[in-house]
Design a protein around this motif. Structure first.
Motif, PDB file in Angstrom:
ATOM      1  N   VAL A  29      62.803  87.709  18.819  1.00 13.79           N
ATOM      2  CA  VAL A  29      62.404  86.478  19.497  1.00 13.79           C
ATOM      3  C   VAL A  29      61.058  86.691  20.179  1.00 13.79           C
ATOM      4  CG1 VAL A  29      63.024  84.733  21.209  1.00 13.79           C
ATOM      5  CG2 VAL A  29      64.823  85.861  19.868  1.00 13.79           C
ATOM      6  N   LEU A  30      60.084  85.846  19.828  1.00 12.59           N
ATOM      7  CA  LEU A  30      58.748  85.926  20.411  1.00 12.59           C
ATOM      8  C   LEU A  30      58.485  84.693  21.260  1.00 12.59           C
ATOM      9  CD1 LEU A  30      56.731  87.021  17.230  1.00 12.59           C
ATOM     10  CD2 LEU A  30      57.767  88.507  18.959  1.00 12.59           C
ATOM     11  N   SER A  31      57.826  84.897  22.398  1.00 17.12           N
ATOM     12  CA  SER A  31      57.470  83.770  23.260  1.00 17.12           C
ATOM     13  C   SER A  31      56.189  84.101  24.005  1.00 17.12           C
ATOM     14  CB  SER A  31      58.605  83.469  24.254  1.00 17.12           C
ATOM     15  OG  SER A  31      58.860  84.594  25.077  1.00 17.12           O
ATOM     16  N   GLY A  32      55.544  83.072  24.529  1.00 22.95           N
ATOM     17  CA  GLY A  32      54.354  83.254  25.348  1.00 22.95           C
ATOM     18  C   GLY A  32      53.254  84.032  24.658  1.00 22.95           C
ATOM     19  N   ASP A  33      52.781  85.094  25.316  1.00 25.29           N
ATOM     20  CA  ASP A  33      51.688  85.903  24.780  1.00 25.29           C
ATOM     21  C   ASP A  33      52.069  86.588  23.477  1.00 25.29           C
ATOM     22  OD1 ASP A  33      50.145  85.193  26.933  1.00 25.29           O
ATOM     23  OD2 ASP A  33      50.521  87.043  28.060  1.00 25.29           O
ATOM     24  N   GLU A  34      53.353  86.816  23.261  1.00 24.01           N
ATOM     25  CA  GLU A  34      53.799  87.466  22.026  1.00 24.01           C
ATOM     26  C   GLU A  34      53.513  86.581  20.809  1.00 24.01           C
ATOM     27  OE1 GLU A  34      57.615  90.104  23.477  1.00 24.01           O
ATOM     28  OE2 GLU A  34      57.860  87.936  23.226  1.00 24.01           O
ATOM     29  N   ILE A  35      53.661  85.274  21.000  1.00 23.73           N
ATOM     30  CA  ILE A  35      53.346  84.346  19.907  1.00 23.73           C
ATOM     31  C   ILE A  35      51.848  84.337  19.650  1.00 23.73           C
ATOM     32  CG2 ILE A  35      53.367  81.921  19.184  1.00 23.73           C
ATOM     33  CD1 ILE A  35      55.951  81.573  20.744  1.00 23.73           C
ATOM     34  N   ASP A  36      51.054  84.348  20.718  1.00 21.07           N
ATOM     35  CA  ASP A  36      49.595  84.352  20.576  1.00 21.07           C
ATOM     36  C   ASP A  36      49.112  85.596  19.849  1.00 21.07           C
ATOM     37  OD1 ASP A  36      49.474  81.941  21.933  1.00 21.07           O
ATOM     38  OD2 ASP A  36      49.157  82.894  23.896  1.00 21.07           O
ATOM     39  N   ALA A  37      49.817  86.713  20.031  1.00 22.18           N
ATOM     40  CA  ALA A  37      49.406  87.974  19.417  1.00 22.18           C
ATOM     41  C   ALA A  37      49.885  88.104  17.976  1.00 22.18           C
ATOM     42  CB  ALA A  37      49.927  89.147  20.245  1.00 22.18           C
ATOM     43  N   LEU A  38      50.776  87.214  17.551  1.00 21.26           N
ATOM     44  CA  LEU A  38      51.313  87.284  16.190  1.00 21.26           C
ATOM     45  C   LEU A  38      50.227  86.924  15.179  1.00 21.26           C
ATOM     46  CD1 LEU A  38      53.919  87.525  14.401  1.00 21.26           C
ATOM     47  CD2 LEU A  38      54.077  85.029  14.604  1.00 21.26           C
ATOM     48  N   ARG A  39      50.081  87.741  14.149  1.00 13.50           N
ATOM     49  CA  ARG A  39      49.121  87.475  13.086  1.00 13.50           C
ATOM     50  C   ARG A  39      49.888  87.096  11.818  1.00 13.50           C
ATOM     51  NH1 ARG A  39      47.531  91.966  11.555  1.00 13.50           N
ATOM     52  NH2 ARG A  39      48.720  93.304  12.976  1.00 13.50           N
ATOM     53  N   VAL A  40      49.760  85.849  11.409  1.00 17.87           N
ATOM     54  CA  VAL A  40      50.418  85.409  10.182  1.00 17.87           C
ATOM     55  C   VAL A  40      49.499  85.739   9.006  1.00 17.87           C
ATOM     56  CG1 VAL A  40      51.420  83.482   8.913  1.00 17.87           C
ATOM     57  CG2 VAL A  40      51.619  83.569  11.409  1.00 17.87           C
ATOM     58  N   ILE A  41      49.915  86.666   8.172  1.00 23.50           N
ATOM     59  CA  ILE A  41      49.104  87.077   7.029  1.00 23.50           C
ATOM     60  C   ILE A  41      49.155  86.024   5.934  1.00 23.50           C
ATOM     61  CG2 ILE A  41      48.844  88.839   5.232  1.00 23.50           C
ATOM     62  CD1 ILE A  41      50.130  90.820   7.256  1.00 23.50           C
ATOM     63  N   GLY A  42      50.333  85.466   5.700  1.00 23.66           N
ATOM     64  CA  GLY A  42      50.472  84.429   4.682  1.00 23.66           C
ATOM     65  C   GLY A  42      51.928  84.207   4.326  1.00 23.66           C
ATOM     66  N   ARG A  43      52.150  83.170   3.544  1.00 22.44           N
ATOM     67  CA  ARG A  43      53.519  82.818   3.148  1.00 22.44           C
ATOM     68  C   ARG A  43      53.895  83.523   1.842  1.00 22.44           C
ATOM     69  NH1 ARG A  43      56.216  76.731   2.989  1.00 22.44           N
ATOM     70  NH2 ARG A  43      58.378  77.460   2.674  1.00 22.44           N
ATOM     71  N   VAL A  44      55.124  84.004   1.776  1.00 18.50           N
ATOM     72  CA  VAL A  44      55.642  84.636   0.572  1.00 18.50           C
ATOM     73  C   VAL A  44      56.077  83.544  -0.395  1.00 18.50           C
ATOM     74  CG1 VAL A  44      57.421  86.131  -0.394  1.00 18.50           C
ATOM     75  CG2 VAL A  44      56.354  86.708   1.809  1.00 18.50           C
ATOM     76  N   LEU A  45      55.503  83.596  -1.631  1.00 15.63           N
ATOM     77  CA  LEU A  45      55.750  82.545  -2.624  1.00 15.63           C
ATOM     78  C   LEU A  45      56.664  82.986  -3.755  1.00 15.63           C
ATOM     79  CD1 LEU A  45      52.066  81.311  -3.106  1.00 15.63           C
ATOM     80  CD2 LEU A  45      53.759  80.423  -1.491  1.00 15.63           C
ATOM     81  N   TRP A  46      56.717  84.290  -4.004  1.00 11.35           N
ATOM     82  CA  TRP A  46      57.392  84.777  -5.211  1.00 11.35           C
ATOM     83  C   TRP A  46      57.808  86.220  -4.991  1.00 11.35           C
ATOM     84  CZ3 TRP A  46      55.744  88.889  -8.232  1.00 11.35           C
ATOM     85  CH2 TRP A  46      56.285  89.025  -9.519  1.00 11.35           C
ATOM     86  N   VAL A  47      58.918  86.600  -5.601  1.00  6.83           N
ATOM     87  CA  VAL A  47      59.408  87.968  -5.518  1.00  6.83           C
ATOM     88  C   VAL A  47      59.624  88.493  -6.926  1.00  6.83           C
ATOM     89  CG1 VAL A  47      61.228  89.502  -4.658  1.00  6.83           C
ATOM     90  CG2 VAL A  47      60.618  87.440  -3.359  1.00  6.83           C
TER      91      VAL A  47
END
Length: 226
Positions: free
Chosen positions: A204-222
């Motif tokens: 669970v992320l909240s506050g500054d933890e969300i701001d620090a999250l880096r979304v690299i990208g969405r997984v489309l295929w496995v």
């Protein structure tokens, strides 16, 4: 002798020819900048210069990142027509780079290098329906926290252009110095990183933890080997 499909030989322009064209396409002036563009160590570029041979994956990586024709980068020949250029984003097949970085389906992977290991062809029409072709990469997964959907050793296709969180989508993410693959759930004031394997507790992320999250990208295929 190095085979032609593995590397650019001296007869095809060798390292110096490739570097000159890559520098022109990417507006770079040094081998250090080329290494940064490719996501490889400076020593790898030095070795390529000594051998006067350039890995095919480098040619395709520069082509994808600059829009320059791969055939021109490799051999100095005039650009092929779009109908014949299988690496072009409007061609029948598109090469997607597989990078050395590993995604953790577990406690977190510290392997974050973006060096291109290989290039894997996909049908262009299928990729274009999925998202932003120029931002797609392949990465291997380590760990079992996303089983049974994503297993240890699987390869996933990630669209780095899709960074806006869609509820219950699966994303590659950077949390501090680690990279993870998790399903994401939105809650008021927080984001929850979920594992499909219920043996793993939600993060669970909240506050500054969300701001620090880096979304690299969405997984489309496995994809996986049996």
């Amino acid at each position: 002798m190095t085979q032609r499909h593995d590397a650019t030989s001296a007869a095809a322009g060798g390292f110096e020819g490739f570097f000159a064209r890559a520098a022109q396409a990417a507006d770079i002036a040094s081998q250090a900048e080329l290494a940064a563009l490719l996501g490889v160590h400076r020593s790898a570029v030095t070795q390529a210069k000594k051998k006067d041979a350039v890995p095919k994956a480098w040619v395709l990586a520069v082509s994808r990142r600059t829009g320059a024709d791969a055939d021109w980068l490799e051999y100095g020949r005039p650009a092929k027509s779009a109908a014949k250029n299988d690496t072009a984003e409007d061609g029948p097949y598109i090469g997607v780079p597989k990078v050395r970085a590993r995604l953790s389906a577990g406690g977190g992977s510290f392997e974050t290098r973006g060096e291109v290991e290989s290039v894997v062809p996909f049908r262009g029409d299928w990729l274009r329906r999925k998202g932003n072709v120029s931002g797609m990469v392949l990465m291997d997964v380590v760990g079992n926290s996303m089983e049974p959907e994503i297993r240890h050793g699987d390869t996933v296709l990630i669209d780095q252009g899709q960074t806006a969180i869609v509820a219950h989508g699966v994303y590659a993410m950077g949390v501090e110095d680690t990279v993870l693959v998790k399903r994401v759930e939105k809650r008021p004031g927080s984001l929850v990183l979920l594992s499909d394997n219920r043996d793993y507790a939600p993060i669970v992320l909240s506050g500054d933890e969300i701001d620090a999250l880096r979304v690299i990208g969405r997984v489309l295929w496995v994809g996986r080997e049996l």
